[in-house]
Design a protein around this motif. Structure first.
Motif, PDB file in Angstrom:
ATOM      1  N   GLY A   1      13.407 -26.625  35.189  1.00 24.66           N
ATOM      2  CA  GLY A   1      13.846 -27.053  36.514  1.00 24.66           C
ATOM      3  C   GLY A   1      14.958 -26.147  37.008  1.00 24.66           C
ATOM      4  N   TRP A   2      14.590 -25.088  37.671  1.00 20.56           N
ATOM      5  CA  TRP A   2      15.529 -24.058  38.132  1.00 20.56           C
ATOM      6  C   TRP A   2      15.324 -23.883  39.635  1.00 20.56           C
ATOM      7  CZ3 TRP A   2      19.038 -22.266  34.759  1.00 20.56           C
ATOM      8  CH2 TRP A   2      19.818 -21.165  35.117  1.00 20.56           C
ATOM      9  N   ALA A   3      16.413 -23.783  40.389  1.00 22.73           N
ATOM     10  CA  ALA A   3      16.321 -23.714  41.848  1.00 22.73           C
ATOM     11  C   ALA A   3      15.343 -22.634  42.287  1.00 22.73           C
ATOM     12  CB  ALA A   3      17.704 -23.444  42.440  1.00 22.73           C
ATOM     13  N   ALA A   4      14.424 -22.995  43.187  1.00 19.97           N
ATOM     14  CA  ALA A   4      13.366 -22.079  43.594  1.00 19.97           C
ATOM     15  C   ALA A   4      13.906 -20.837  44.292  1.00 19.97           C
ATOM     16  CB  ALA A   4      12.383 -22.803  44.517  1.00 19.97           C
ATOM     17  N   ASP A   5      15.066 -20.946  44.937  1.00 25.86           N
ATOM     18  CA  ASP A   5      15.604 -19.807  45.683  1.00 25.86           C
ATOM     19  C   ASP A   5      16.470 -18.885  44.836  1.00 25.86           C
ATOM     20  OD1 ASP A   5      17.698 -21.568  45.351  1.00 25.86           O
ATOM     21  OD2 ASP A   5      18.467 -21.365  47.398  1.00 25.86           O
ATOM     22  N   ARG A   6      16.566 -19.177  43.535  1.00 25.94           N
ATOM     23  CA  ARG A   6      17.362 -18.334  42.636  1.00 25.94           C
ATOM     24  C   ARG A   6      16.469 -17.678  41.590  1.00 25.94           C
ATOM     25  NH1 ARG A   6      23.008 -21.327  40.925  1.00 25.94           N
ATOM     26  NH2 ARG A   6      23.665 -22.003  43.012  1.00 25.94           N
ATOM     27  N   ILE A   7      16.808 -16.450  41.258  1.00 27.70           N
ATOM     28  CA  ILE A   7      16.100 -15.791  40.165  1.00 27.70           C
ATOM     29  C   ILE A   7      16.511 -16.437  38.851  1.00 27.70           C
ATOM     30  CG2 ILE A   7      17.865 -14.003  39.844  1.00 27.70           C
ATOM     31  CD1 ILE A   7      15.548 -12.051  39.218  1.00 27.70           C
ATOM     32  N   LEU A   8      15.566 -16.560  37.954  1.00 27.43           N
ATOM     33  CA  LEU A   8      15.838 -16.959  36.577  1.00 27.43           C
ATOM     34  C   LEU A   8      15.787 -15.682  35.751  1.00 27.43           C
ATOM     35  CD1 LEU A   8      16.180 -19.206  34.397  1.00 27.43           C
ATOM     36  CD2 LEU A   8      13.686 -19.272  34.250  1.00 27.43           C
ATOM     37  N   CYS A   9      16.951 -15.216  35.306  1.00 25.58           N
ATOM     38  CA  CYS A   9      17.012 -13.952  34.576  1.00 25.58           C
ATOM     39  C   CYS A   9      16.285 -14.077  33.240  1.00 25.58           C
ATOM     40  CB  CYS A   9      18.462 -13.545  34.347  1.00 25.58           C
ATOM     41  SG  CYS A   9      19.370 -13.214  35.879  1.00 25.58           S
ATOM     42  N   PRO A  10      15.658 -13.001  32.779  1.00 23.30           N
ATOM     43  CA  PRO A  10      14.919 -13.078  31.510  1.00 23.30           C
ATOM     44  C   PRO A  10      15.814 -13.477  30.349  1.00 23.30           C
ATOM     45  CG  PRO A  10      14.287 -11.110  32.717  1.00 23.30           C
ATOM     46  CD  PRO A  10      15.469 -11.701  33.439  1.00 23.30           C
TER      47      PRO A  10
ATOM     48  N   ARG B   1      -4.490 -19.125  39.511  1.00 20.33           N
ATOM     49  CA  ARG B   1      -4.807 -20.440  38.935  1.00 20.33           C
ATOM     50  C   ARG B   1      -5.644 -20.283  37.663  1.00 20.33           C
ATOM     51  NH1 ARG B   1      -4.742 -25.373  41.505  1.00 20.33           N
ATOM     52  NH2 ARG B   1      -4.573 -24.295  43.511  1.00 20.33           N
ATOM     53  N   GLY B   2      -5.240 -20.978  36.603  1.00 21.72           N
ATOM     54  CA  GLY B   2      -5.983 -20.962  35.355  1.00 21.72           C
ATOM     55  C   GLY B   2      -5.528 -19.923  34.350  1.00 21.72           C
ATOM     56  N   ASP B   3      -4.647 -19.001  34.753  1.00 18.71           N
ATOM     57  CA  ASP B   3      -4.165 -17.974  33.829  1.00 18.71           C
ATOM     58  C   ASP B   3      -3.245 -18.591  32.766  1.00 18.71           C
ATOM     59  OD1 ASP B   3      -5.511 -16.101  35.305  1.00 18.71           O
ATOM     60  OD2 ASP B   3      -3.716 -15.181  36.182  1.00 18.71           O
ATOM     61  N   VAL B   4      -3.274 -18.012  31.581  1.00 18.50           N
ATOM     62  CA  VAL B   4      -2.363 -18.406  30.504  1.00 18.50           C
ATOM     63  C   VAL B   4      -1.714 -17.149  29.929  1.00 18.50           C
ATOM     64  CG1 VAL B   4      -2.168 -19.391  28.186  1.00 18.50           C
ATOM     65  CG2 VAL B   4      -3.614 -20.511  29.899  1.00 18.50           C
ATOM     66  N   LEU B   5      -0.398 -17.155  29.869  1.00 19.41           N
ATOM     67  CA  LEU B   5       0.347 -16.100  29.177  1.00 19.41           C
ATOM     68  C   LEU B   5       0.660 -16.580  27.763  1.00 19.41           C
ATOM     69  CD1 LEU B   5       3.061 -14.652  31.614  1.00 19.41           C
ATOM     70  CD2 LEU B   5       1.401 -13.320  30.284  1.00 19.41           C
ATOM     71  N   VAL B   6       0.354 -15.761  26.786  1.00 22.10           N
ATOM     72  CA  VAL B   6       0.729 -16.021  25.400  1.00 22.10           C
ATOM     73  C   VAL B   6       1.826 -15.012  25.055  1.00 22.10           C
ATOM     74  CG1 VAL B   6      -0.057 -16.236  23.022  1.00 22.10           C
ATOM     75  CG2 VAL B   6      -1.626 -16.748  24.902  1.00 22.10           C
ATOM     76  N   ILE B   7       2.998 -15.512  24.704  1.00 25.65           N
ATOM     77  CA  ILE B   7       4.191 -14.675  24.579  1.00 25.65           C
ATOM     78  C   ILE B   7       4.824 -14.875  23.211  1.00 25.65           C
ATOM     79  CG2 ILE B   7       6.517 -14.250  25.545  1.00 25.65           C
ATOM     80  CD1 ILE B   7       5.335 -15.611  28.155  1.00 25.65           C
ATOM     81  N   ASP B   8       5.302 -13.791  22.630  1.00 22.69           N
ATOM     82  CA  ASP B   8       6.126 -13.882  21.434  1.00 22.69           C
ATOM     83  C   ASP B   8       7.587 -13.854  21.885  1.00 22.69           C
ATOM     84  OD1 ASP B   8       7.765 -13.172  19.169  1.00 22.69           O
ATOM     85  OD2 ASP B   8       5.920 -12.594  18.124  1.00 22.69           O
ATOM     86  N   PRO B   9       8.330 -14.971  21.783  1.00 24.97           N
ATOM     87  CA  PRO B   9       9.687 -15.021  22.341  1.00 24.97           C
ATOM     88  C   PRO B   9      10.691 -14.109  21.640  1.00 24.97           C
ATOM     89  CG  PRO B   9       8.817 -17.238  21.953  1.00 24.97           C
ATOM     90  CD  PRO B   9       7.921 -16.278  21.246  1.00 24.97           C
ATOM     91  N   ALA B  10      10.428 -13.729  20.390  1.00 26.10           N
ATOM     92  CA  ALA B  10      11.321 -12.783  19.725  1.00 26.10           C
ATOM     93  C   ALA B  10      11.165 -11.392  20.318  1.00 26.10           C
ATOM     94  CB  ALA B  10      11.042 -12.751  18.224  1.00 26.10           C
ATOM     95  N   LEU B  11       9.941 -11.038  20.693  1.00 23.81           N
ATOM     96  CA  LEU B  11       9.661  -9.710  21.233  1.00 23.81           C
ATOM     97  C   LEU B  11       9.896  -9.619  22.737  1.00 23.81           C
ATOM     98  CD1 LEU B  11       6.320  -8.951  19.355  1.00 23.81           C
ATOM     99  CD2 LEU B  11       8.626  -8.229  18.710  1.00 23.81           C
ATOM    100  N   THR B  12       9.729 -10.736  23.448  1.00 23.61           N
ATOM    101  CA  THR B  12       9.711 -10.708  24.907  1.00 23.61           C
ATOM    102  C   THR B  12      10.529 -11.842  25.487  1.00 23.61           C
ATOM    103  OG1 THR B  12       7.495  -9.732  24.882  1.00 23.61           O
ATOM    104  CG2 THR B  12       8.211 -10.747  26.940  1.00 23.61           C
ATOM    105  N   SER B  13      11.438 -11.487  26.399  1.00 19.42           N
ATOM    106  CA  SER B  13      12.177 -12.479  27.175  1.00 19.42           C
ATOM    107  C   SER B  13      11.409 -12.815  28.438  1.00 19.42           C
ATOM    108  CB  SER B  13      13.573 -11.949  27.536  1.00 19.42           C
ATOM    109  OG  SER B  13      14.425 -11.964  26.413  1.00 19.42           O
TER     110      SER B  13
END
Length: 297
Positions: free
Chosen positions: A76-85, A267-279
Motif C-alpha cells: 500500500g504505497w501512494a500511487a503518485d509516489r515512486i517506490l524505490c527499488p 493482464r495475466g503476466d507473472v514475474l518470478v524474481i529472486d529477491p537476493a539478486l533483484t530489487s
C-alpha cells in the motif's frame, strides 16, 4: 540489467519447466511468464510449482491485503509516489527465496514494476561503503506508536505483546516495551549476502530505503519535531549504531535509479524474481492497479 526475459509457458506446464525457469531466474534475476494468471488463488499454485515451500509477508513496513492463503496485494504505497527499488524483506532473519508478482489488472497509466540488479549495485557503490557494510552489517530500528504508520500488530501479525515477544525472540529481533502502548524493535542483519545457488555476492539490504534521509524533508521535520531523531518510525545504521550521512543515502539511491529497468504489465503476466539478486520498486501510476504477490521459501 535488461527487463526480465520472457519465458512463454502455460500454467499446467510450469511444474515440468521448473528447472529451466529457475535457471533463468538465477541468471537474470527475474523472468516473466506472460498471460498465465487468471486469479489470485492461481498465483499460489504457480508459487507451489516453483518454490520449495510457501513463504509469508513478514515484518511489514507498509500495508498489504490478504487475497488468499499466502497471497497478498502489492504494498500500500501512494500511487503518485515512486517506490524505490528494494530487496524484498532483507530485514528478516531468513528472506524469501522467491518473489512472485502477478497482474490481475494493469493501471491506466504508469505503474511499471522496477527491477534493479543487486549484483551490479554491489560493484557500482563506493568501495569504502561496501567494505564497511560487508564487515559490520546494518541495523534497522522501528518505533511503533498509536496512529503513526503500521501498528506492531499489523507489522508482525501479533495479537498480543506476549505473541510479539515470542516472535522477536525466535527471529533475532530486539524488543523494548515503552511506557504507554509503544514498542521499539531493532535487528542487525547482513548487508551483503552470498547467493545460496550462484555463490554471487549481492547488495541486499534496506539501508537507504528505510533510512531517515529517505523521508520527504517536510515529513521528516514534523516527525523529528514531534518525537526526536531517536523516535522516528524507522531508521537504519551501518553496523550497530553508525548514522548514515545524507550523501551516502543519496549515492545508494542514485545507483539504484541508474540500474532500474521497468517491466510494463499486461493482464495475466507473472514475474518470478529472486529477491537476493533483484530489487523491486514501482513507478507512479493512475487508475486501478491490481497485483497479487506471493513468496517462496
Amino acid at each position: 540489467m535488461t527487463p526480465a526475459p520472457v519465458f512463454p509457458v502455460s500454467e499446467p506446464e510450469i511444474s515440468a519447466q521448473r528447472a529451466q525457469i529457475l535457471r533463468h531466474v538465477y541468471r537474470d534475476g527475474a523472468v516473466l511468464l506472460p498471460g498465465v494468471l487468471r486469479s489470485a488463488d492461481q498465483l499460489a499454485a504457480i508459487r507451489d510449482a516453483l518454490a520449495d515451500a510457501p513463504g509469508t509477508a513478514r515484518e511489514r513496513f507498509a500495508p498489504r491485503t490478504t487475497l488468499g492463503p499466502g497471497v497478498y496485494s502489492a504494498l500500500g504505497w501512494a500511487a503518485d509516489r515512486i517506490l524505490c527499488p528494494q530487496p524484498e524483506q532483507s530485514y528478516v532473519d531468513t528472506p524469501p527465496a522467491l518473489l512472485l508478482i502477478g497482474c490481475l489488472a494493469p493501471p491506466a497509466e504508469g505503474g511499471a514494476t522496477l527491477l534493479a540488479d543487486n549484483r551490479a549495485a554491489l560493484h557500482a557503490l563506493p568501495r569504502e561503503l561496501v567494505a564497511a557494510a560487508q564487515a559490520e552489517g546494518w541495523t534497522l530500528t522501528r518505533m511503533f506508536r498509536d496512529r503513526i504508520g503500521l501498528s506492531w500488530r499489523e507489522a508482525f501479525d501479533a495479537a498480543t505483546v506476549d505473541e510479539m515477544a515470542i516472535y522477536c525472540s525466535a527471529h533475532d529481533v530486539g524488543l523494548e516495551i515503552l511506557p504507554g502502548s509503544g514498542l521499539r524493535t531493532s535487528q542487525r542483519r547482513a548487508a551483503v549476502r552470498t547467493h545460496p545457488v550462484t555463490g554471487e555476492s549481492c547488495w541486499a539490504n534496506h539501508l537507504a530505503f528505510l533510512n531517515r534521509w529517505s523521508l520527504r524533508a517536510d515529513e521528516r521535520k514534523v516527525l523529528v519535531s514531534a518525537y526526536g531523531v531517536d523516535g522516528l518510525p524507522f531508521d537504519t545504521f551501518l553496523g550497530a549504531d553508525e548514522p548514515l550521512e545524507p550523501r551516502t543515502v543519496a549515492t545508494i539511491d542514485e545507483v539504484y535509479a541508474d540500474l532500474s529497468r521497468p517491466v510494463r504489465w499486461q493482464r495475466g503476466d507473472v514475474l518470478v524474481i529472486d529477491p537476493a539478486l533483484t530489487s523491486t520498486g514501482r513507478e507512479p501510476y493512475s487508475g486501478p492497479r491490481e497485483l497479487a504477490v506471493a513468496f517462496g521459501a
